[in-house]
Write an enzyme that holds these catalytic residues in place. Structure first.
Site, PDB file in Angstrom:
ATOM      1  N   GLU A  49      62.862  29.849  49.847  1.00 32.79           N
ATOM      2  CA  GLU A  49      63.733  28.873  49.976  1.00 32.79           C
ATOM      3  C   GLU A  49      64.022  27.907  48.441  1.00 32.79           C
ATOM      4  O   GLU A  49      62.547  27.266  48.317  1.00 32.79           O
ATOM      5  CB  GLU A  49      63.591  27.654  50.845  1.00 32.79           C
ATOM      6  N   ARG A  99      78.380  17.730  40.426  1.00 28.18           N
ATOM      7  CA  ARG A  99      78.200  17.423  41.343  1.00 28.18           C
ATOM      8  C   ARG A  99      77.018  16.704  40.945  1.00 28.18           C
ATOM      9  O   ARG A  99      75.237  16.550  41.048  1.00 28.18           O
ATOM     10  CB  ARG A  99      77.664  18.572  42.238  1.00 28.18           C
ATOM     11  N   PRO A 115      75.721  24.745  50.737  1.00 25.82           N
ATOM     12  CA  PRO A 115      77.761  24.269  50.960  1.00 25.82           C
ATOM     13  C   PRO A 115      76.715  23.601  49.535  1.00 25.82           C
ATOM     14  O   PRO A 115      76.027  22.863  49.313  1.00 25.82           O
ATOM     15  CB  PRO A 115      77.132  23.502  51.926  1.00 25.82           C
ATOM     16  N   ASN A 116      78.473  22.735  48.863  1.00 24.04           N
ATOM     17  CA  ASN A 116      78.110  22.180  48.158  1.00 24.04           C
ATOM     18  C   ASN A 116      77.638  22.598  46.780  1.00 24.04           C
ATOM     19  O   ASN A 116      77.988  21.871  45.419  1.00 24.04           O
ATOM     20  CB  ASN A 116      77.711  20.620  48.371  1.00 24.04           C
ATOM     21  N   ASN A 159      68.940  29.181  48.063  1.00 22.66           N
ATOM     22  CA  ASN A 159      69.418  27.724  48.415  1.00 22.66           C
ATOM     23  C   ASN A 159      70.372  27.164  49.075  1.00 22.66           C
ATOM     24  O   ASN A 159      71.490  27.376  49.245  1.00 22.66           O
ATOM     25  CB  ASN A 159      69.201  27.089  46.952  1.00 22.66           C
ATOM     26  N   TYR A 164      70.721  16.823  39.764  1.00 20.13           N
ATOM     27  CA  TYR A 164      71.338  18.569  40.256  1.00 20.13           C
ATOM     28  C   TYR A 164      71.095  18.661  38.782  1.00 20.13           C
ATOM     29  O   TYR A 164      71.394  19.646  39.079  1.00 20.13           O
ATOM     30  CB  TYR A 164      72.162  19.019  41.114  1.00 20.13           C
ATOM     31  N   ALA A 215      72.551  21.604  52.115  1.00 20.89           N
ATOM     32  CA  ALA A 215      71.878  20.369  53.605  1.00 20.89           C
ATOM     33  C   ALA A 215      71.531  21.290  55.018  1.00 20.89           C
ATOM     34  O   ALA A 215      71.503  20.632  55.799  1.00 20.89           O
ATOM     35  CB  ALA A 215      73.162  19.276  53.140  1.00 20.89           C
ATOM     36  N   ARG A 239      63.258  12.389  48.549  1.00 22.93           N
ATOM     37  CA  ARG A 239      64.715  12.027  48.588  1.00 22.93           C
ATOM     38  C   ARG A 239      64.485  10.840  50.312  1.00 22.93           C
ATOM     39  O   ARG A 239      63.145  10.903  50.643  1.00 22.93           O
ATOM     40  CB  ARG A 239      66.310  12.963  48.499  1.00 22.93           C
ATOM     41  N   HIS A 297      65.016  24.399  46.113  1.00 23.65           N
ATOM     42  CA  HIS A 297      66.319  23.342  46.187  1.00 23.65           C
ATOM     43  C   HIS A 297      65.719  22.714  44.595  1.00 23.65           C
ATOM     44  O   HIS A 297      64.729  22.558  44.159  1.00 23.65           O
ATOM     45  CB  HIS A 297      65.050  22.510  47.243  1.00 23.65           C
TER      46      HIS A 297
HETATM   47  C1  DQA Z   1      69.475  20.960  47.470  1.00 23.19           C
HETATM   48  C2  DQA Z   1      68.441  19.043  47.895  1.00 23.19           C
HETATM   49  C3  DQA Z   1      69.271  19.395  49.529  1.00 23.19           C
HETATM   50  O1  DQA Z   1      68.667  18.588  50.077  1.00 23.19           O
HETATM   51  C4  DQA Z   1      70.658  19.120  49.766  1.00 23.19           C
HETATM   52  O2  DQA Z   1      71.797  19.359  50.771  1.00 23.19           O
HETATM   53  C5  DQA Z   1      71.448  20.208  48.776  1.00 23.19           C
HETATM   54  C6  DQA Z   1      70.704  20.758  47.457  1.00 23.19           C
HETATM   55  C7  DQA Z   1      69.107  20.941  45.736  1.00 23.19           C
HETATM   56  O3  DQA Z   1      68.646  22.013  45.969  1.00 23.19           O
HETATM   57  O4  DQA Z   1      68.210  20.062  45.719  1.00 23.19           O
HETATM   58  O5  DQA Z   1      72.935  20.158  48.595  1.00 23.19           O
HETATM   59  O6  DQA Z   1      69.305  21.757  48.642  1.00 23.19           O
END
Ligand code: DQA
Length: 141
Positions: free
Chosen positions: A98, A18, A10-11, A74, A23, A77, A107, A100
Site C-alpha cells: 500500500e 490535483r 480514485p482521483n 495506491n 501530491y 480514499a 492529515r 500513499h
Molecule cells: C492518498 C491519501 C488518501 O487519503 C487520499 O484519499 C488520496 C491519496 C495519497 O497518496 O496520499 O486519494 O492515497
C-alpha cells in the site's frame, strides 16, 4: 522477465493537477516511467492501471493473482473505507504494498485508518512519488 502491477485508485488520474502542494506535480505517467527506469535493469516490467471505481479495482486485483510478482497499490480514499477491497486483497496470493504519496498520519484523522494495511505486505507513506519506486524495488528478487 518479472512483472509488477501498478494500481491506482480514485482521483489519482488527476495527479499533477490535483492539490500539487500535497501530491506534487508529477503525473501517473511520470511515475510509471520512473518505475520502468528503476526495474528494467533487473528484467522486470510494469503494467499500470487506474480506476475511480471500487468494483473495477477489485476485478483487477482478482485478475492479478498468479500473473504478477507484486502489486504496488495506491487505493486513494478507498484505503479508509473499503472492506470489499480488503477482502479482495485477502483472496489472492499476490503480495500488495500500500503506497500513499502524502503522509496520511499528518492529515485529517479520517485518513489515519487503513482498512487494507493489515492484509498488505507493507505500507509506504509520505515519501512522495518515490514511494512507488521503493515499493517496486522491494518486489525485485
Ligand atoms: C492518498 C491519501 C488518501 O487519503 C487520499 O484519499 C488520496 C491519496 C495519497 O497518496 O496520499 O486519494 O492515497
Amino acid at each position: 522477465m518479472g512483472k509488477l502491477l501498478l494500481l491506482n485508485g480514485p482521483n489519482l488520474n488527476r495527479l499533477g493537477k490535483r492539490e500539487p502542494d500535497i501530491y506534487g506535480s508529477e503525473t501517473l505517467e511520470d511515475i510509471k516511467e520512473k518505475i520502468i527506469a528503476t526495474i528494467e535493469p533487473y528484467q522486470y516490467q510494469v503494467d499500470a492501471k487506474q480506476s475511480n471505481h471500487e468494483g473495477q479495482l477489485i476485478d483487477w486485483i482478482h485478475e492479478a493473482d498468479k500473473c504478477y510478482q507484486g502489486i504496488i497499490f495506491n487505493p486513494g480514499a478507498y484505503t479508509h473505507t473499503s472492506i470489499a477491497i480488503r477482502d479482495a486483497i485477502s483472496s489472492v496470493d499476490v503480495p500488495v504494498i500500500e503506497v500513499h504519496i502524502s503522509n496520511v498520519h499528518k492529515r485529517e484523522s479520517f485518513r489515519h485508518t487503513s482498512m487494507l494495511a493489515s492484509v498488505c505486505e507493507g505500507q509506504i507513506v509520505g515519501l512522495g512519488s518515490k514511494g512507488y519506486q521503493l515499493a517496486a524495488m522491494y518486489f525485485i528478487k
